[in-house]
Design a protein around this motif. Structure first.
Motif, short mmCIF file in Angstrom:
data_model
loop_
_atom_site.label_atom_id
_atom_site.label_comp_id
_atom_site.label_asym_id
_atom_site.label_seq_id
_atom_site.Cartn_x
_atom_site.Cartn_y
_atom_site.Cartn_z
N PRO A 325 0.82 -1.22 0.00
CA PRO A 325 0.00 0.00 0.00
C PRO A 325 0.85 1.27 0.00
O PRO A 325 1.89 1.35 0.66
CB PRO A 325 -0.81 -0.13 1.31
N ASN A 326 0.42 2.26 -0.78
CA ASN A 326 1.04 3.58 -0.85
C ASN A 326 2.51 3.54 -1.27
O ASN A 326 3.29 4.42 -0.91
CB ASN A 326 0.92 4.30 0.50
N ALA A 327 2.89 2.51 -2.01
CA ALA A 327 4.28 2.43 -2.48
C ALA A 327 4.40 3.13 -3.83
O ALA A 327 3.48 3.06 -4.66
CB ALA A 327 4.71 0.97 -2.62
N PRO A 328 5.52 3.83 -4.09
CA PRO A 328 5.71 4.47 -5.40
C PRO A 328 5.97 3.44 -6.49
O PRO A 328 6.40 2.31 -6.21
CB PRO A 328 6.94 5.36 -5.18
N ILE A 329 5.69 3.81 -7.72
CA ILE A 329 5.95 2.91 -8.83
C ILE A 329 7.47 2.79 -9.04
O ILE A 329 8.24 3.68 -8.68
CB ILE A 329 5.28 3.40 -10.12
N SER A 330 7.88 1.68 -9.63
CA SER A 330 9.30 1.45 -9.89
C SER A 330 9.44 0.68 -11.19
O SER A 330 8.71 -0.27 -11.44
CB SER A 330 9.95 0.66 -8.75
N SER A 331 10.37 1.15 -12.04
CA SER A 331 10.60 0.48 -13.32
C SER A 331 11.59 -0.67 -13.20
O SER A 331 11.93 -1.31 -14.19
CB SER A 331 11.12 1.49 -14.35
N SER A 332 12.05 -0.95 -11.98
CA SER A 332 12.98 -2.07 -11.76
C SER A 332 12.22 -3.38 -11.77
O SER A 332 11.04 -3.43 -11.41
CB SER A 332 13.71 -1.90 -10.43
N PRO A 333 12.88 -4.48 -12.15
CA PRO A 333 12.20 -5.79 -12.15
C PRO A 333 11.73 -6.17 -10.75
O PRO A 333 12.39 -5.87 -9.75
CB PRO A 333 13.29 -6.75 -12.65
N THR A 334 10.57 -6.82 -10.68
CA THR A 334 10.01 -7.25 -9.40
C THR A 334 10.82 -8.42 -8.85
O THR A 334 11.08 -9.39 -9.54
CB THR A 334 8.55 -7.69 -9.58
N LYS A 335 11.23 -8.28 -7.59
CA LYS A 335 12.02 -9.34 -6.94
C LYS A 335 11.16 -10.05 -5.90
O LYS A 335 10.26 -9.48 -5.31
CB LYS A 335 13.25 -8.74 -6.28
N ASN A 336 11.48 -11.30 -5.68
CA ASN A 336 10.83 -12.09 -4.63
C ASN A 336 9.30 -12.06 -4.76
O ASN A 336 8.59 -11.51 -3.92
CB ASN A 336 11.25 -11.58 -3.24
N ASP A 337 8.82 -12.64 -5.85
CA ASP A 337 7.38 -12.74 -6.05
C ASP A 337 6.93 -14.16 -5.69
O ASP A 337 6.95 -15.06 -6.54
CB ASP A 337 7.02 -12.42 -7.50
N PRO A 338 6.53 -14.40 -4.43
CA PRO A 338 6.16 -15.77 -4.02
C PRO A 338 4.91 -16.29 -4.70
O PRO A 338 4.69 -17.49 -4.78
CB PRO A 338 5.95 -15.63 -2.50
N SER A 339 4.10 -15.38 -5.22
CA SER A 339 2.84 -15.81 -5.85
C SER A 339 3.03 -16.26 -7.29
O SER A 339 2.13 -16.88 -7.86
CB SER A 339 1.83 -14.66 -5.81
N GLN A 340 4.17 -15.94 -7.89
CA GLN A 340 4.44 -16.25 -9.31
C GLN A 340 3.45 -15.56 -10.25
O GLN A 340 3.27 -15.98 -11.40
CB GLN A 340 4.39 -17.77 -9.55
#
Length: 548
Positions: A325-340
């Motif tokens: 919640p309330n996090a800024p957007i980031s163009s970096s690749p998403t890390k540690n996505d446990p949901s796949q």
């Protein structure tokens, strides 16, 4: 004294001449920049709008080893890979384009292996969910309400549900009752909601059950908690025969699943497992199929439209549940996505939502004056744009890479141009707001997508953005949507800035940035990271930026 006066006059004349020369040079330079900017807005491709009728069978480029599913993808492939115009397509097509067969592409085997992996993971995830739900504290039942307007009707329905012969009639009567929060409290107190969840395991009477549980989850947080205990079962029922034969039941179960997913704590361990289970059951691929089935069709069927909207709402709910919640957007690749979930979005190309918009909005080709949209079409467009925004807040890098892929960028350009023109002409403010915000996210710190804004026939997307109604340049709410998108489009891109300055003075953007940086102390401003706004301010304040 006379000599002194003459020398002073000569110095003044010399200063005036230098000032005039410098002014003429700056004017000349600005005209050159505007000419270059105008050239960048000339036709890059033909005005012919490719159709999105799927090839049967699909095509295959033997030179590039790429599968081509439609005419739009073929045109994009010709321009991007072969650098050929539409006039040269026949020559290339005769040399390299052949009919697709399964043995041409190793991707088919990859899909089979992926399905096997998902089936294995779904079993493990379901076990974890069951264990975590068993550890949840018991739900406290509410006190019996003193005043229940439908008390007598509810009592008759509950009594009928206890008898196997009259169970279906009782469920039907109860599902047709417009329940209030007081009614839900009464049903919870009598244990009816929990009984309904248990009845799901029998896979009978799914139609009334789905409607009832949907009302309970929407109207009562407690009802939602009880239903959450059977959430993994509800996900399984999306593949039940009743859902295949009855789109209405399928739509209700999708809405119920969306409602329960939204009731979960964002980024929680249980939430990640639930989203992972949804991914493992290939629900995202099923949503993609729903979007694909709507190619080139006018939206007329209410039931099919309801299924489409419910599917997109579930995808939005999954993305929101996995977004901090309330996090800024980031163009970096998403890390540690446990949901796949990221992998599924890449695999399905964001469920082909942009392609869906392309087929729905442009099935009749381009027009000088866009026609008004039907109410059903407006609802679908708003939901599609809203879902794309939720995906961007969850994993902006994923959405940007999908939008930059072959064929998708061409569709996105046509869709955004149409939506901006149509929404401005017919005053569809909500659609226009969503489209403006989406464009800013897609091009954020992404040079390839920034170039997309200046491509195509005039007016380009960037020219349309700079020609929006006056309220977007005067009203604070609208400015907070448009100006960040314009800044995102022009940051570190002199050519886009030159195009924009033909109609919008960059001083307005500079003043907006200074005001936002001064008044806001948060880490992000309208979802954009604060450091990026600071860098953009330095870029805009740099004089005489060269157009490359």
């Amino acid at each position: 004294a006379v000599v002194s006066t003459q020398s002073t006059g000569d110095r003044n004349n010399s200063t005036d001449n230098k000032t005039k020369n410098k002014s003429r040079q700056q004017t000349s330079k600005l005209k050159e920049m505007q000419q270059k900017a105008a050239m960048l807005c000339q036709h890059v491709s033909s005005e012919y709008l490719p159709t999105h009728t799927l090839y049967q069978p699909p095509k295959w480029c033997s030179k590039c080893n790429i599968k081509i599913v439609s005419e739009a993808v073929l045109m994009a492939h010709m321009i991007k890979r072969h650098q050929k115009s539409s006039q040269d397509e026949a020559e290339v097509e005769s040399q390299y384009i052949i009919d697709y067969t399964d043995d041409l592409c190793p991707m088919a085997q990859d899909v089979i292996n992926r399905q096997k992996m998902l089936r294995k993971r779904s079993k493990k995830v379901k076990t974890r969910i069951t264990h975590k739900i068993s550890e949840l504290p018991a739900v406290k039942l509410l006190e019996p309400p003193k005043d229940c307007p439908n008390k007598n009707r509810l009592y008759k329905c509950i009594k009928a549900m206890k008898n196997q012969k009259t169970q279906e009639k009782g469920l039907g009567d109860l599902s047709r009752t417009v329940l209030t929060k007081t009614d839900i409290s009464h049903l919870i107190d009598k244990g009816v909601v929990e009984q309904l969840c248990n009845m799901l395991s029998e896979r009978k009477h799914l139609a009334p059950l789905s409607k009832l549980l949907l009302q309970c989850s929407v109207l009562s947080s407690t009802g939602g908690q009880i239903s959450t205990r059977s959430l993994h079962d509800i996900i399984d029922y999306l593949y039940a025969p009743a859902c295949v034969t009855s789109p209405a039941v399928y739509s209700d179960l999708l809405k119920l699943t969306s409602s329960l997913v939204r009731s979960l704590t964002p980024c929680d361990g249980l939430t990640s497992d639930v989203i992972s289970y949804i991914v493992s059951k290939e629900i995202v691929e099923k949503i993609q199929t729903t979007c694909t089935d709507t190619y080139n069709y006018q939206l007329k069927d209410d039931t099919e439209c309801s299924v489409l909207l419910s599917s997109l709402q579930l995808l939005s709910a999954c993305c929101v549940a996995m977004t901090t919640p309330n996090a800024p957007i980031s163009s970096s690749p998403t890390k540690n996505d446990p949901s796949q979930l990221v992998d599924s979005l890449v695999f399905t190309r964001a469920c082909n939502i942009v392609t869906l918009l392309y087929g729905v909005l442009l099935y009749e080709g381009s027009r000088r004056t866009p026609p008004p949209l039907s109410d059903m079409t407006r609802r679908v467009v708003m939901q599609c744009l809203g879902t794309l925004l939720d995906i961007s807040r969850f994993s902006l890098h994923t959405l940007q890479s999908v939008m930059d892929s072959e064929g998708m960028s061409l569709e996105l350009r046509h869709v955004c141009s149409f939506v901006l023109s149509c929404a401005s002409h017919h005053n569809y403010t909500e659609i226009l707001d969503l489209c403006v915000q989406l464009i800013g996210f897609v091009v954020f710190s992404h040079p390839s997508n920034q170039a997309l804004l200046q491509n195509g026939p005039s007016p380009s997307i960037l020219q349309l953005l700079s020609s929006l109604p006056f309220s977007y340049f005067s009203d604070v709410r609208s400015m907070n949507l448009l100006f960040p998108s314009l800044i995102s489009a022009c940051h570190d891109c002199p050519s886009n800035l030159a195009i924009l300055q033909q109609k919008v003075n960059k001083v307005m953007l500079i003043s907006y940035l200074k005001e936002q940086l001064k008044n806001s102390k948060e880490k992000h401003i309208n979802f954009y990271p604060r450091p990026v706004f600071q860098q953009a301010l330095k870029f805009l304040e740099t004089p005489d930026v060269e157009v490359t």
